[in-house]
Write a protein that holds these residues in place. Structure first.
Motif, PDB file in Angstrom:
ATOM      1  N   MET A  54       5.635   0.575  -4.622  1.00 32.57           N
ATOM      2  CA  MET A  54       5.038  -0.138  -5.740  1.00 32.57           C
ATOM      3  C   MET A  54       5.400   0.482  -7.086  1.00 32.57           C
ATOM      4  O   MET A  54       5.459  -0.223  -8.098  1.00 32.57           O
ATOM      5  N   SER A  55       5.676   1.766  -7.118  1.00 29.33           N
ATOM      6  CA  SER A  55       6.076   2.399  -8.377  1.00 29.33           C
ATOM      7  C   SER A  55       7.447   1.910  -8.846  1.00 29.33           C
ATOM      8  O   SER A  55       7.801   2.080 -10.012  1.00 29.33           O
ATOM      9  N   ASN A  65       0.814  -1.222   0.000  1.00 29.98           N
ATOM     10  CA  ASN A  65       0.000   0.000   0.000  1.00 29.98           C
ATOM     11  C   ASN A  65       0.842   1.265   0.000  1.00 29.98           C
ATOM     12  O   ASN A  65       0.313   2.366   0.150  1.00 29.98           O
ATOM     13  N   ASN A  66       2.154   1.102  -0.189  1.00 29.19           N
ATOM     14  CA  ASN A  66       3.053   2.247  -0.301  1.00 29.19           C
ATOM     15  C   ASN A  66       3.261   2.527  -1.782  1.00 29.19           C
ATOM     16  O   ASN A  66       3.898   1.746  -2.496  1.00 29.19           O
ATOM     17  N   SER A  67       2.715   3.631  -2.251  1.00 27.85           N
ATOM     18  CA  SER A  67       2.746   3.931  -3.688  1.00 27.85           C
ATOM     19  C   SER A  67       4.166   4.116  -4.212  1.00 27.85           C
ATOM     20  O   SER A  67       4.458   3.774  -5.366  1.00 27.85           O
ATOM     21  N   ILE A  68       5.052   4.655  -3.386  1.00 27.87           N
ATOM     22  CA  ILE A  68       6.434   4.856  -3.826  1.00 27.87           C
ATOM     23  C   ILE A  68       7.120   3.511  -4.029  1.00 27.87           C
ATOM     24  O   ILE A  68       7.828   3.296  -5.019  1.00 27.87           O
ATOM     25  N   TRP A  93      -6.278  -2.921  -4.264  1.00 23.12           N
ATOM     26  CA  TRP A  93      -5.140  -2.094  -3.860  1.00 23.12           C
ATOM     27  C   TRP A  93      -4.445  -1.444  -5.061  1.00 23.12           C
ATOM     28  O   TRP A  93      -3.389  -0.833  -4.916  1.00 23.12           O
ATOM     29  N   GLY A  94      -5.017  -1.629  -6.242  1.00 22.14           N
ATOM     30  CA  GLY A  94      -4.455  -1.008  -7.439  1.00 22.14           C
ATOM     31  C   GLY A  94      -3.287  -1.766  -8.032  1.00 22.14           C
ATOM     32  O   GLY A  94      -2.478  -1.188  -8.763  1.00 22.14           O
ATOM     33  N   ILE A  95      -3.191  -3.066  -7.744  1.00 23.89           N
ATOM     34  CA  ILE A  95      -2.079  -3.894  -8.224  1.00 23.89           C
ATOM     35  C   ILE A  95      -2.644  -5.002  -9.107  1.00 23.89           C
ATOM     36  O   ILE A  95      -3.550  -5.728  -8.703  1.00 23.89           O
TER      37      ILE A  95
END
Length: 355
Positions: A270-271, A265-268, A296-298
């Motif tokens: 996962m980017s 859930n850490n966007s940085i 979770w957008g993945i």
């Protein structure tokens, strides 16, 4: 004759100047994760050996071992924590020499329980300061800024649970890449100290395999988000001199585990991830895992894990992916597929090399 001290891998290189006996420790002085101590084995339970550098060391009642206080999250074994006060006995939480107090036990180990230990003393420097493996390695950690990760491609190996097959998936990803002439590295980012996972990945073709214990962590359970990100940056930096095109990063336990959920859930974080491969033990776990990741957008690039040993389970998953999620194509990879590089990530790379 002085008894030999058998060292767990978490403190294999530790030497100490003095022992601070339990009698000389303040009753309310909390221990910290990473504190090094000498213990006497009282009774053998789940762990009859400790893993040191190079091999397993058999332990018996009366032996003295050097271990490190730490917490453990292992749904198939023990849940354990660093004690906040002195105890009459302590428990071996993991084979790498992680020690704490068991809070809960999987039913299959309830009868034998953990290996029980008595504290002999805390290992200390000549100035009386207790040795702490995390603190003594802190200066080596790089601050997370994404610079190291930008120099390679990260494949994240996730799982639905502790024994879903994600380690085997990660190792066979490295195997498939090696068989196609593509260099990869392996990193175990979270979990409890034990070298089996990184050894498997290295044996199957990773050019280098490292884990969080390199920076003194007996486990990563209850670590802060910034600690995890700094470990990530540091371990990626450590493998870059080997020039891997891909780095397979494994995160321990299931999606709902504290550190796993924190990172996903850490966007940085996962980017920085190029691809996600999700492993599951059965069809329901595979499908619910995909749904959870999507929330979770993945979007995983492929599914793998224990369920892929059953053609019937694979068909169940394919049918549900189409009927319920509308996914026309999500690769499902068994061990043969992984080992032979029969998956889109490698195939696209092969096409680029041949172009």
């Amino acid at each position: 004759m002085e008894k030999r001290i058998k060292k767990g891998m978490t403190c294999a290189s530790v030497t100490f100047d003095q022992l601070i006996s339990q009698e000389n420790l303040a009753q309310n002085k909390p221990f910290k994760a990473g504190d090094v101590a000498i213990f006497e084995v009282l009774e053998i339970g789940k762990h009859a050996q400790i893993q040191s550098i190079g091999r397993n060391l058999t332990i018996t009642p009366g032996d003295r071992i050097m271990g490190v206080f730490g917490a453990r999250y292992a749904t198939s074994q023990f849940e354990g924590y660093v004690p906040q006060t002195l105890q009459e006995e302590y428990h071996l939480l993991g084979g790498g020499g992680v020690v704490g107090i068991v809070a809960s036990t999987h039913s299959k180990y309830e009868e034998e329980g953990p290996t029980r230990l008595k504290l002999i003393g805390m290992a200390a420097r000549i100035n009386g300061k207790v040795i702490n493996t995390i603190e003594e390695n802190a200066f080596k950690l790089r601050r997370f800024d994404g610079s190291s990760v930008s120099k390679t491609k990260v494949i994240l190996s996730l799982g639905s649970a502790m024994d879903s097959g994600k380690t085997t998936t990660a190792a066979y990803l490295c195997h498939g890449l090696a068989n196609k002439g593509i260099k990869s590295a392996y990193i175990k980012l979270t979990g409890t100290a034990y070298p089996k996972d990184k050894n498997l990945a290295y044996d199957l073709g990773a050019c280098v395999a490292v884990d969080f214990t390199k920076y003194g962590y007996p486990s990563t359970y209850l670590s802060s988000e910034i600690e995890l990100l700094n470990l990530y940056e540091s371990l990626i930096s450590d493998v870059l001199p080997h020039h891997p095109e891909y780095v397979v990063v494994e995160i321990a336990d299931g999606l709902f585990q504290r550190e796993t959920r924190m990172l996903l859930n850490n966007s940085i974080f996962m980017s920085s991830v190029h691809q996600v491969v999700f492993s599951a033990g059965d069809s329901l776990a595979a499908l619910h895992g995909v749904q959870t990741l999507q929330r979770w957008g993945i979007m995983p690039s492929a599914l793998s894990g224990i369920f892929t040993a059953s053609p019937l389970l694979i068909r169940e998953v394919k049918d549900f992916l189409l009927e319920e999620l509308g996914l026309l194509y999500l690769p499902i990879l068994n061990l043969e597929d992984l080992a032979l590089g029969r998956w889109p990530l490698i195939q696209s790379k092969i096409s680029q090399l041949q172009a």
